[in-house]
Design an enzyme around this catalytic site. Structure first.
Site, PDB file in Angstrom:
ATOM      1  N   GLY A   1      57.320  31.478  33.284  1.00 14.57           N
ATOM      2  CA  GLY A   1      55.903  31.578  32.986  1.00 14.57           C
ATOM      3  C   GLY A   1      55.069  30.347  33.214  1.00 14.57           C
TER       4      GLY A   1
ATOM      5  N   PRO B   1      62.105  29.608  35.361  1.00 14.42           N
ATOM      6  CA  PRO B   1      60.906  29.530  36.208  1.00 14.42           C
ATOM      7  C   PRO B   1      61.090  30.314  37.506  1.00 14.42           C
ATOM      8  CG  PRO B   1      62.174  27.503  36.372  1.00 14.42           C
ATOM      9  CD  PRO B   1      62.824  28.334  35.295  1.00 14.42           C
TER      10      PRO B   1
ATOM     11  N   TYR C   1      45.422  41.370  40.171  1.00 12.20           N
ATOM     12  CA  TYR C   1      45.020  40.504  39.056  1.00 12.20           C
ATOM     13  C   TYR C   1      43.666  39.824  39.282  1.00 12.20           C
ATOM     14  CZ  TYR C   1      50.213  40.450  38.976  1.00 12.20           C
ATOM     15  OH  TYR C   1      51.538  40.779  39.026  1.00 12.20           O
TER      16      TYR C   1
ATOM     17  N   CYS D   1      42.913  49.994  54.548  1.00  9.17           N
ATOM     18  CA  CYS D   1      41.817  50.932  54.337  1.00  9.17           C
ATOM     19  C   CYS D   1      41.412  50.974  52.868  1.00  9.17           C
ATOM     20  CB  CYS D   1      42.229  52.322  54.812  1.00  9.17           C
ATOM     21  SG  CYS D   1      42.783  52.305  56.509  1.00  9.17           S
ATOM     22  N   GLU D   2      41.018  49.833  52.345  1.00  7.90           N
ATOM     23  CA  GLU D   2      40.596  49.721  50.942  1.00  7.90           C
ATOM     24  C   GLU D   2      39.552  48.618  50.888  1.00  7.90           C
ATOM     25  OE1 GLU D   2      42.402  50.851  47.930  1.00  7.90           O
ATOM     26  OE2 GLU D   2      43.830  52.005  49.128  1.00  7.90           O
TER      27      GLU D   2
HETATM   28  C1  LIG Z   1      58.893  37.178  35.504  1.00  9.39           C
HETATM   29  C2  LIG Z   1      59.875  36.560  34.586  1.00  9.39           C
HETATM   30  C3  LIG Z   1      60.199  35.218  34.728  1.00  9.39           C
HETATM   31  C4  LIG Z   1      59.541  34.324  35.727  1.00  9.39           C
HETATM   32  O1  LIG Z   1      58.191  34.166  35.490  1.00  9.39           O
HETATM   33  P1  LIG Z   1      57.365  33.087  36.303  1.00  9.39           P
HETATM   34  O2  LIG Z   1      56.003  33.228  35.771  1.00  9.39           O
HETATM   35  O3  LIG Z   1      57.461  33.442  37.742  1.00  9.39           O
HETATM   36  O4  LIG Z   1      57.968  31.752  36.013  1.00  9.39           O
HETATM   37  C5  LIG Z   1      61.179  34.698  33.905  1.00  9.39           C
HETATM   38  N1  LIG Z   1      61.796  35.464  32.969  1.00  9.39           N
HETATM   39  C6  LIG Z   1      61.494  36.767  32.824  1.00  9.39           C
HETATM   40  C7  LIG Z   1      62.221  37.542  31.804  1.00  9.39           C
HETATM   41  C8  LIG Z   1      60.539  37.354  33.616  1.00  9.39           C
HETATM   42  O5  LIG Z   1      60.233  38.637  33.446  1.00  9.39           O
END
Ligand SMILES: *Cc1c(COP(=O)(O)O)cnc(C)c1O
Length: 422
Positions: free
Chosen positions: A243, A281, A324, A351-352
Site C-alpha cells: 500500500g 509492496p 480511479y 470506443c469510450e
Molecule cells: C494489493 C495488495 C498488496 C500490494 O499493494 P500495493 O499498493 O501495490 O503495494 C499487498 N498486499 C495485499 C494483500 C494486497 O491485496
C-alpha cells in the site's frame, strides 16, 4: 509551463544534450521505433534497487505483491533479489512457479480461493497461505483430511481503519470483502479456530489497509488498532500488507520504502509487538520503474473547448484513469526537458469517452502527429490490468539495462486474438 520533474522518471533515466531521453542506456525514441508502440519500458536496475531496499528494510518479511506487475522475468528478478512473492490467484501462482520461483517463497492470497487453487498451492508446498474466510478454512481442512500437508497460515484481519486513499483501493475498513473483522470478536474466533485445527500451522496475523497510501501515520494507526489483538497472541509473524504510495504527477512526493519500514517498526515496538514484521509492496517496487510509450496519431482541436491528442493505446494498457480517475504526466522523450505550455487531453483509441490517458496533460507547443509520447510511472497496475477491449492487442514489455533491451513479454498479435475462439 514546467518541464517534466525528473523524480517521476526511472532511476537510470538520463537526458542527453539533445534533450532525448535514455533509460538504462537505451534511447527511448529508438526503442519505440524498434519494438513498436504502445510499449512498456522498465528500468531493470530500478526494479532491482527497490527490491533490495525492501529486503534491507524487512529482511525475510519482504514480499512482492505480484499483481502490480507479473511475468516470468519479473518473478525471477524479484526472487533473485531476495523477496518472496504474493500470489492472489491460480494464474499468478502458475506464472510464479513457471518462472522457477520455489513454492516455499510464495504466499497465497485471495478472498475466494477455490478448491483447485488451494489444492495446487498445497501440493506445490507454498510457504504461507493467508486465510480469509471460514469457507476457506473448511476447504483447507477438507484437503488436509484427504492427505495434503498442513500449510503454514496467517489469518487476515480487517482492522477497521480507513486509509487515506481512493475508496476502491481501501481494504482495511470493517465493511470489506477481505478478511476477518477485528470488531465483535470475529477475528479472535478465526484465530482460535485456526490455532486449534490440526490442518493448519498458525504463524501470524495479516492486515492490509489499502493501496497508494501516502500518509505513513495511516499505517501506524493500523498497528495501534491491531496491537491489543496481536501482541498477546505472541505469534512469530505480523504482515502489514502493501500500500505504500508513489508519486505519479508533479508536486507529489511519496515516502521511501525505508521510511515506511521505520514507521512500521516504531509503531510495532511502541505497541509491544515483537513479531517479525513483513510487508508486501507492489506499487512501490514496480510503478516508478516504467514508462509507457505511445505514438500520437490524431490531434483534434475543438474550438474554444480543448485539444484532443489521441494515442495508439489507452484504457486497454492503462485502465487506472478510468477506474480511479488517476492522474499522470505526459512528455515527449525527444525533448524531455522542454517547457510544456500546451494543455491538451491525451486520449486512447477505444470506443469510450472515458478512455482518457491524461485528462489535462501539459505538452510542448511543437507536439505533432507521429511524435512518441511517454507517460511515466506506469510500471504498476498497467500491464497487469491490461485488456483486449476493442480487440486492441496488448503491448510488449521490455526490460532495459546497460544499453541492452530485452523483450520480456512480446506484443500480442492479431492471431493471438483468435487463439481462444473454437
Ligand atoms: C494489493 C495488495 C498488496 C500490494 O499493494 P500495493 O499498493 O501495490 O503495494 C499487498 N498486499 C495485499 C494483500 C494486497 O491485496
Amino acid at each position: 509551463m514546467t518541464p517534466l520533474p525528473h523524480h517521476l522518471l526511472p532511476d537510470n533515466a538520463a537526458v542527453g544534450a539533445d534533450g532525448r531521453l535514455a533509460i538504462g542506456g537505451c534511447d527511448v525514441v529508438e526503442l519505440a521505433r524498434r519494438f513498436g508502440t504502445p510499449l512498456f519500458v522498465y528500468d531493470e536496475e530500478h526494479l532491482r534497487a527497490r527490491c533490495r531496499e525492501a529486503v534491507a528494510a524487512f529482511g525475510e518479511g519482504a514480499t512482492y505483491a505480484a499483481k502490480a506487475f507479473l511475468c516470468r522475468a519479473m518473478a525471477r528478478l524479484v526472487h533473485e533479489e531476495g523477496m518472496a512473492l504474493d500470489v492472489a490467484s491460480g494464474g499468478e501462482l502458475h506464472v510464479a512457479l513457471a518462472a522457477g520461483v520455489p513454492a516455499e517463497r510464495l504466499v497465497l492470497h485471495g478472498n475466494n480461493k477455490s478448491t483447485t487453487e488451494l489444492t495446487t498451492a498445497l501440493d506445490a508446498g507454498v510457504g504461507r497461505v493467508v486465510v480469509d474466510s471460514h469457507d476457506e478454512l473448511d476447504r483447507i481442512e477438507g484437503l488436509v483430511a484427504a492427505g495434503a500437508a498442513p500449510p503454514r497460515v496467517l489469518v487476515r484481519v480487517t482492522p477497521g481503519v480507513e486509509a487515506h486513499t481512493h475508496v476502491y483501493v481501501q481494504t482495511g475498513q470493517a465493511d470489506s470483502k477481505f478478511g476477518f473483522g477485528l470488531a465483535a470478536g470475529v477475528a479472535r474466533a478465526a484465530v482460535e479456530r485456526v490455532a486449534a485445527s490440526p490442518a493448519m500451522d498458525l504463524v501470524g496475523i495479516h492486515a492490509h489497509i489499502g493501496s497508494n497510501v501516502f500518509v505513513l501515520s495511516s499505517f501506524a494507526q493500523a498497528v495501534e488498532v491491531l496491537a491489543d489483538f496481536v501482541a498477546p497472541l505472541g505469534l512469530p509473524e505480523l504482515v502489514l500488507g502493501g500500500g505504500l504510495g508513489v508519486a505519479y504527477v508533479a508536486g507529489e512526493q511519496a515516502p521511501t520504502i525505508a521510511e515506511w519500514a521505520t514507521v512500521l517498526a516504531k509503531a510495532c515496538a511502541d505497541a509491544g509487538i515483537s513479531a517479525r514484521i513483513g510487508a508486501e509492496p507492489g506499487r512501490a517496487i514496480a510503478a516508478g520503474a516504467a514508462v509507457t510509450l505511445y505514438t500520437v496519431g490524431t490531434i483534434k482541436e475543438v474550438d474554444g473547448i480543448r485539444t484532443y491528442v489521441a494515442v495508439d493505446g489507452g484504457m486497454s494498457d492503462n485502465p487506472r484513469p478510468v477506474l480511479y480517475g488517476s492522474g499522470y504526466e505526459a512528455f515527449l522523450p525527444r525533448a524531455t526537458d522542454a517547457e510544456r505550455p500546451r494543455v491538451v487531453r491525451v486520449v486512447g483509441k477505444h470506443c469510450e469517452s472515458g478512455d482518457v490517458v491524461v485528462a489535462d496533460a501539459r505538452l510542448p507547443v511543437d507536439l505533432a502527429v507521429g511524435d512518441v509520447l511517454a507517460t511515466p510511472v506506469t510500471g504498476a497496475y498497467g500491464h497487469s490490468m491490461a485488456s483486449n477491449y476493442n480487440k486492441v492487442t496488448r503491448p510488449a514489455v521490455v526490460f532495459v539495462a546497460g544499453g541492452d533491451a530485452q523483450v520480456v513479454v512480446r506484443r500480442e498479435t492479431l492471431d493471438d486474438l483468435l487463439a481462444l475462439d473454437t
